[in-house]
Structures are given as structure tokens and as C-alpha cells.
Design a protein around this motif. Structure first.
Motif, short mmCIF file in Angstrom:
data_model
loop_
_atom_site.label_atom_id
_atom_site.label_comp_id
_atom_site.label_asym_id
_atom_site.label_seq_id
_atom_site.Cartn_x
_atom_site.Cartn_y
_atom_site.Cartn_z
N SER A 1 -21.59 -20.79 -25.53
CA SER A 1 -21.86 -19.94 -26.69
C SER A 1 -21.03 -18.67 -26.57
CB SER A 1 -23.35 -19.60 -26.73
OG SER A 1 -23.61 -18.61 -27.70
N VAL A 2 -20.53 -18.18 -27.67
CA VAL A 2 -19.72 -16.96 -27.66
C VAL A 2 -19.72 -16.29 -29.02
CG1 VAL A 2 -17.59 -18.26 -28.21
CG2 VAL A 2 -17.41 -15.99 -27.21
N GLY A 3 -19.57 -14.97 -29.03
CA GLY A 3 -19.35 -14.25 -30.28
C GLY A 3 -20.37 -13.18 -30.57
N TRP B 1 -19.95 -13.69 -22.42
CA TRP B 1 -19.64 -12.40 -23.04
C TRP B 1 -18.20 -11.99 -22.73
CZ3 TRP B 1 -17.72 -7.76 -21.31
CH2 TRP B 1 -17.66 -6.73 -22.28
N TRP B 2 -17.45 -11.71 -23.76
CA TRP B 2 -16.10 -11.19 -23.59
C TRP B 2 -15.60 -10.69 -24.92
CZ3 TRP B 2 -11.59 -14.30 -25.12
CH2 TRP B 2 -11.93 -15.53 -25.69
N GLN B 3 -14.37 -10.23 -24.98
CA GLN B 3 -13.83 -9.61 -26.18
C GLN B 3 -12.35 -9.97 -26.35
OE1 GLN B 3 -14.59 -5.51 -24.68
NE2 GLN B 3 -15.96 -5.36 -26.43
N THR B 4 -11.84 -9.74 -27.55
CA THR B 4 -10.40 -9.87 -27.79
C THR B 4 -9.66 -9.08 -26.72
OG1 THR B 4 -10.85 -9.98 -30.15
CG2 THR B 4 -8.57 -9.50 -29.50
N GLY C 1 -17.83 -0.83 -26.04
CA GLY C 1 -18.35 -0.62 -27.39
C GLY C 1 -19.68 -1.32 -27.64
N ASP C 2 -20.20 -1.99 -26.61
CA ASP C 2 -21.48 -2.69 -26.75
C ASP C 2 -22.60 -1.91 -26.07
OD1 ASP C 2 -20.38 -4.80 -28.11
OD2 ASP C 2 -20.31 -6.17 -26.41
N GLY C 3 -23.82 -2.15 -26.55
CA GLY C 3 -25.00 -1.67 -25.86
C GLY C 3 -25.55 -2.83 -25.03
N GLY D 1 -17.68 -15.27 -37.57
CA GLY D 1 -19.13 -15.36 -37.66
C GLY D 1 -19.89 -14.10 -37.30
N LYS D 2 -19.18 -13.01 -37.07
CA LYS D 2 -19.89 -11.78 -36.74
C LYS D 2 -20.36 -11.09 -38.02
CE LYS D 2 -17.37 -10.58 -32.52
NZ LYS D 2 -17.30 -11.92 -32.09
N ILE D 3 -21.61 -10.66 -38.02
CA ILE D 3 -22.14 -9.95 -39.17
C ILE D 3 -21.48 -8.58 -39.24
CG2 ILE D 3 -24.22 -8.91 -40.16
CD1 ILE D 3 -25.79 -11.14 -38.62
C1 7RM Z 1 -14.92 -13.50 -27.73
C2 7RM Z 1 -15.20 -12.53 -28.86
C3 7RM Z 1 -16.26 -9.13 -29.08
C4 7RM Z 1 -17.68 -8.69 -29.28
C5 7RM Z 1 -18.33 -8.14 -28.04
C6 7RM Z 1 -19.81 -8.36 -28.35
C7 7RM Z 1 -19.81 -9.67 -29.05
C8 7RM Z 1 -19.12 -11.75 -27.81
C9 7RM Z 1 -20.97 -12.26 -26.77
C10 7RM Z 1 -21.18 -11.07 -27.49
C11 7RM Z 1 -23.33 -10.94 -26.69
C12 7RM Z 1 -22.06 -12.78 -26.00
N1 7RM Z 1 -14.27 -11.56 -29.03
N2 7RM Z 1 -20.02 -10.80 -28.13
N3 7RM Z 1 -19.69 -12.66 -26.99
N4 7RM Z 1 -22.36 -10.41 -27.44
N5 7RM Z 1 -23.22 -12.09 -26.00
N6 7RM Z 1 -21.96 -13.92 -25.30
O1 7RM Z 1 -16.19 -12.66 -29.52
O2 7RM Z 1 -13.38 -9.43 -29.92
O3 7RM Z 1 -14.18 -11.10 -31.49
O4 7RM Z 1 -15.75 -9.81 -30.22
O5 7RM Z 1 -18.52 -9.80 -29.64
O6 7RM Z 1 -20.27 -7.37 -29.21
O7 7RM Z 1 -17.99 -6.79 -27.85
S1 7RM Z 1 -14.34 -10.45 -30.21
#
Ligand code: 7RM
Length: 650
Positions: free
Chosen positions: A390-392, A418-421, A504-506, A613-615
């Protein structure tokens, strides 16, 4: 304790231990082995990464030093030279992988095509010659605006082979988005197609390119793949047919080695305001990060059929459809279209048809499957599956349990990654067969990753209270800068707390050291002095049987600071009534406390989302406050959703 920490309201406490059966065959077989390697990776990172780079990658010239770190600028594998495409393709030739499928492709209409590593090699070589013929060389930028077809990956690999920089623009974006991105990086060539299939209709990619290209003076050529066969206008001298160029191109291509820090790609990611950021990734470090995570997080085996549903326009498509799996010589299953075409069981049908063993998707997709109904899943055996990912976004425990039960049949481990661009590769994730999992937690850091949850003063917050998520040490696949804007790179990621990368995440870390991401910091809710992450409120909301999907935002409120507004999509067949609205408010209060009782529940038919798919809560905030929509909306999947929400407002 600082009042700027985040209050956690989640009560999830289930733990799922890996099965002995999975553990026995896992690439990394024990928690002790993980801990030992992890300790080495953070205590002696250069030694650890130097060894991994030698083991997992093929170098043309050996590197002299694993890392040169001048905060915030990293250089990995200094002095080393490699060719990324050669690592993903050529080196599998002359081995048992030569005639193994590299790509099994399924188009939305049902057409199936398989490319072995040998065939993929031939195509990449020919296309590298095509690009050379169009004047593309090292450092030049090539934009790729294509459907999810093998040629998209071939285009990426051909750029990599030449040391050129690709920038993939998601095929669902508008001509406006093409224009901004192409102009920002000054691309010389655009690779596109006449169209791509989505929900039985043709998405007219070439037409969108035509609308943009009048405003992109850097573009000299547009190469057009014939995919859907719809009529397109070809501009003499500028536009060329893919097949004509390829047919005329030689099949021999000698790849050169490039510096480990040679740029590989730019991927634009939307900023909260203003123009998109061009995240720059380079070669050796990025490839190592994606290769090693694919090997361990997906427990990759020679016989796996690996299915990642992400589009190549997203970082997940770069790292876990193309580079990571191919560097490992894996077989990838690539799908062009929508998950509910022709029916809501398209993915399950494909998994059975091709015997997919690993399935990697996003929580938003999982919630859609749940909404469509279990009967569509139950028609298929899914017996080939052995691992789920799962990712995103944070996966809500409700969706996690459904994924575990209905798709994984309680036997497949779930890796919540969990990861990011910006991080390029997976940073925090369970290792399957090793890490006990908890629904909703991405668990423990991958090798070399040092996550810290800190308060406003940069102090570590106590266990189980929330704060801002930072990463302490440099890692090989980290972004190197923002294209053309190093100042913004420093401001955005390295100024929140000196010496640390700000994600940038909590997040919070629990008593077992497990990481729980609670949402983006910009979206954190502030109710009567309590800061609450969006994920926990939304998760409580979707645990109600009538709710399919929910998004919470704060609306300025004189009394409480912020009032909570929740946008709710009900499950099919559920009537959105006044009574249900009250019941949902009470449900959230019961689940996580009166503090988080929503002030307002609004029923909606759809939520504004990015294509991954991110809100887009920023937009919902503006709607909740009754204001106009400002900032970048080019990454929005469907603007009509926003219009519908605004209309409801009046
Ligand atoms: C791979 C991707 C990054 C942002 C990141 C989070 C959120 C992604 C998870 C997650 C909780 C996860 N790259 N995020 N994966 N939050 N659990 N497993 O999504 O650059 O498009 O987004 O997505 O907020 O900072 S991205």
C-alpha cells in the motif's frame, strides 16, 4: 511539552505477526538480521551503501567514495560511472533472464503483449538511436506524455541510456500542465501517443500536446505512438510517427557510462501554492535505492509476477514499475486503463490471468474496491498472490483489514510503504516475513533511514504524541534539488529545522518504535487548542458501515479556532439523510472522543483528488470556508467534482 505537538486519538492496537511459512522463504529472514543491517546502515552508512552499490549495481567505472555530504547537497558514489538502462536491461542478457518476460502488458481493451528482456533491449536500443537522430544527448530534457504502455517505459529507458533527462507528465493532465512543465525544464522533444484508453474512451493525448506546443518554444520534435488509431494532426517537420522512426533506426546501440550524479529525471509535484516543483533525481543513488527496496520490501524472487497499479506519471510508477523491478530482473505486469473497465473486478481478473504474486496499490483504490462490493472479488481465486503493498496515504485500519481478508486471504503480508516523490524510494515499511504489522502503521525505517518526530523547538516528542516528521541522515535516492530553483529546495525541505530534511507530514512513534503518519502538516486540524491529524478523524469516519470515503478539513471558527467539516461519500445504496448525518457525528465522537465530533458533515458524490488518489484538502478547505479556489489545480483529476461541491454550497 510544547503545545505544538499533535494529539493522537487513534485506538488501533491489533498486531499481525508474519507467518513462519513466509518467514522461511523471505529474502531477509529475521528481525535480528534486519536490526543488525539497520544498525550498520546508520552507524557506518558509507560502508553499508558502498557494499550494496557494488553488489546490486553494475558500474562502468568504480566509485571512489560512497558519499560526499555538504548539507543539503549530497553526492553519492563519487567518481563512479554507470549506465542506468544497462543496469535495468543489458545486464540481464546472457543470463537465465534473457528470455524471461520483462513486461507483461495488458491494454484496457484486452490486448496483451509480452516483452522479454531481450526484446526490451532491442526496443530500448532502437529508440535510443531514434532520440539521438532527433538531436537528444546527455543532459537534454525529454517530456513523456503517454498512456501506460510499454513504449512509455522504453522512452524512459532510452533517455537513461543516453544520459538525457526525462520528465514524465501524467497522461491525465491538461495541456496547461504540459505547457508549464515543458517550459520549466525546456524540453527539446515530447514523446506522446495519438491516444490512450481510459474507461472505454480515447484520451486524446496528441491533441493536448498540440494545444500546449504552440506555447513551448523549446520543443523541436513531437514523436507520436499509434495506440488508439484516432485521427491526429501531424505538423510537418515537427511531428514524427514513432513506428516510422523506429523502423528506420539501427538495432545496435553502444551505451556509454555516465557519472553517478548525472541527472536521470525530473518529476513535477504540485506545491500547495504557485508552480509545481521539479524534483530532480540522479543516477547511481536513485537506482540503488529503488533496487534494494524492491528486493527487500517486496521480497522479490526470480519467479515473481509483480503488479504495481501506479501510473508512470507518478513517482511510484518510476520507482516500482520501471527502475526498481527491472534493475532486479523482475517480470512486471503493466496495465493501461481504469480499474473498473469493463467491470469492477478487472484487477482480480488480471491477477488470476497472469498469476500475479505481488500486488501494490493505494488506499484510495482499496476503498473504491470496498465500495464496489465484495462479490466482485469473490468471483476470483487470487491464489497466486503472496504479498500486498500500500502506498500514497495513511491506510485506514478498516481498509487494511479488508485488504488483508478479502485480497490477501489472511495469508499475505501487507507492506504499508511510506515515502515521497522527494525520497525516490521507500523510506519506512515493514519487511515481509520479518516485521509484525499493525493496521495503519508503516512500521519501521528501511536501511539508512532515520525518522524523527519533533516539536516546534526541534525536541523529540514523547512516545505516542504527534509532531512533525523529519529525516536525519542523507540517503542514496534523495532528491538532489528542485530543477532551476535551489533556493526553493533549501527553503522547502531544509529550513524547518537546520540539518534535517522536513517531510511535510505529521506523525507519531508508538511505544514499539512504529511510525504512524497522521497526514500532511498543512492539513492538521486545530480544535480548541488540540492539533489532530486528518487521517485519524477520517479513519474513524470510514469505520462506520455507511461510509465509503471521507475527508476532513478545518473551517475558521471564532470559538474553537477551527470547526471540523467532513465531506462524506456514502456506500452504494445508502441514503444520505439528516439522521445519518447526526449518527456519523456521534460515531466519530464515540470512536475517538467528543473533541473530534464534526461540526458539519457534508454528503458528496466525489472528492477532489489528484490522479494518484490523494485528496486535495486545500481545495476542500476553500470550499468549506466558502471562498474561491486559489493555487495550482493542474493536478486535479476531475474539476467537475469541485463544481459539484461548490454548487451544493449555494
Ligand atoms: C509515494 C508517494 C508523498 C506523501 C507523503 C505522505 C503520503 C505516501 C504513505 C503516505 C502515510 C503511507 N509520493 N504518503 N505513502 N502517508 N502512509 N504509506 O505517495 O510524493 O506523491 O506523496 O504521500 O503524506 O508525504 S508522493
Amino acid at each position: 511539552m510544547s503545545d505544538q505537538t499533535i494529539t493522537s486519538v487513534s485506538r488501533e492496537s491489533r498486531v499481525f505477526r508474519p507467518s513462519a511459512e513466509f518467514q522461511r522463504q523471505a529474502n531477509l529472514g529475521s528481525l535480528a538480521a534486519y536490526k543488525r543491517l539497520y544498525a550498520e546502515s546508520v552507524n557506518a552508512p558509507e560502508k553499508f551503501w558502498g557494499r550494496q552499490a557494488k553488489e546490486l549495481l553494475t558500474w562502468r567505472r568504480p566509485f571512489k567514495k560512497a558519499l560526499s555530504w555538504k548539507l543539503p547537497h549530497a553526492k553519492w558514489f563519487v567518481g563512479g560511472q554507470l549506465n542506468v538502462a544497462e543496469n535495468c536491461v543489458d545486464r540481464h542478457l546472457g543470463t537465465a533472464r534473457e528470455n524471461k518476460a520483462a513486461i507483461i502488458f495488458e491494454g484496457e481493451p484486452g490486448d496483451i503483449r509480452t516483452l522479454t528482456y531481450k526484446q526490451l533491449h532491442r526496443e530500448v536500443c532502437r529508440f535510443a538511436n531514434v532520440l539521438t537522430g532527433l538531436g537528444v544527448g546527455k543532459g537534454d530534457r525529454v517530456a513523456i506524455y503517454m498512456p501506460m504502455v510499454p513504449e512509455a517505459a522504453i522512452g524512459m529507458l532510452a533517455c537513461a541510456r543516453l544520459g538525457a533527462i526525462h520528465t514524465v507528465i501524467f497522461g491525465g493532465f491538461s495541456s496547461e500542465a504540459i505547457k508549464d512543465r515543458v517550459n520549466d525544464c525546456q524540453a527539446k522533444v515530447i514523446l506522446t501517443a495519438d491516444g490512450g484508453w481510459r474507461r472505454g474512451k480515447v484520451v486524446e493525448l496528441k491533441t493536448n500536446v498540440d494545444r500546449a506546443v504552440g506555447f513551448t518554444p523549446s520543443v523541436q520534435h513531437v514523436v507520436v505512438l499509434k495506440r488508439t488509431g484516432n485521427a491526429v494532426t501531424m505538423t510537418e517537420g515537427r511531428d514524427r510517427w514513432w513506428h516510422e522512426l523506429v523502423d528506420a533506426a539501427p538495432v545496435e546501440h553502444r551505451a556509454k557510462g555516465f557519472d553517478s550524479e548525472n541527472p536521470l529525471f525530473i518529476l513535477y509535484t504540485s506545491g500547495s501554492t504557485g508552480k509545481p516543483k521539479g524534483v530532480l533525481h540522479t543516477s547511481g543513488g536513485y537506482l540503488l535505492g529503488t533496487a534494494i527496496t524492491t528486493k527487500y520490501v517486496f521480497d522479490l524472487k526470480e519467479t515473481d509476477i509483480y503488479f504495481c497499479t501506479a501510473d508512470i506519471g507518478w513517482i511510484t510508477g518510476h520507482s516500482y514499475v520501471v527502475y526498481g523491478p527491472l534493475a532486479n530482473g523482475a517480470t512486471i505486469l503493466m496495465y493501461e486503463g481504469a480499474p473498473n473497465q469493463p467491470g469492477p473486478d478487472r484487477f482480480w481478473e488480471m491477477i488470476d490471468r497472469h498469476g500475479a504474486t505481488i500486488f501494490y496499490t493505494a488506499p484510495t483504490a482499496i476503498r473504491a474496491f470496498m465500495r464496489w462490493g465484495d462479490e466482485h472479488v469473490k468471483k476470483h481465486s487470487l491464489k497466486s498472490l503472496r504479498l500486498l503493498g500500500s502506498v500514497g496515504e495513511p491506510i485506514n485500519p478498516e481498509a487494511w483489514m479488508w485488504y488483508h481478508t478479502l485480497i490477501g486471504k489472511k495469508r499475505c503480508p501487507i507492506v504499508d510503504t511510506w515515502w515521497q516523490t522527494e525520497t525516490g524510494a521507500i523510506m519506512v515499511s515493514p519487511l515481509p516475513g520479518v516485521t509484525p504489522t499493525k493496521p495503519g502503521s508503516c512500521t519501521l525505517p528501511f536501511f539508512g533511514v532515520v525518522p524523527k518526530v519533533l516539536d516546534e523547538q526541534g525536541r523529540e516528542v514523547p512516545r505516542d504524541s504527534g509532531g512533525k516528521l523529519f529525516l536525519k541522515n542523507p540517503w542514496p535516492s534523495m532528491l538532489r534539488t528542485l530543477w532551476g530553483d535551489d533556493d526553493r529546495f533549501k527553503r522547502q525541505y531544509w529550513s524547518e529545522l537546520p540539518g534535517y530534511y522536513f517531510a511535510g507530514d505529521g506523525a507519531r512513534i508508538d511505544k514499539d518504535g512504529y511510525l504512524w503518519v497522521v497526514g500532511r502538516i498543512d492539513d492538521v486540524l486545530n480544535v480548541s487548542g488540540h492539533r489532530i491529524g486528518t487521517a485519524e478523524v477520517e479513519s474513524a469516519m470510514v469505520s462506520h458501515p455507511a461510509v465509503a470515503e471521507a475527508a476532513v478539513v478545518g473551517r475558521p471558527d471564532e470559538l474553537k479556532g477551527q470547526a471540523l467539516v467532513v465531506f462524506v461519500i456514502t456506500k452504494s445504496g445508502v441514503e444520505p439523510t439528516k439522521e445519518l448525518r447526526e449518527e456519523l457525528r456521534a460515531h466519530v465522537a464515540r470512536e475517538i472522543g467528543a473533541l473530534a465530533r464534526p461540526d458539519d458533515v457534508r454528503f458528496a458524490a466525489g472528492l477532489p483528488k489528484t490522479r494518484s488518489g490523494k485528496i486535495m484538502r486545500r481545495i476542500l478547505k476553500e470550499i468549506a470556508a466558502g471562498g474561491e479556489i486559489k493555487g495550482d489545480t493542474t493536478t486535479l483529476e476531475d474539476f467537475s467534482v469541485v463544481s459539484a461541491l461548490q454548487a451544493q454550497e449555494d
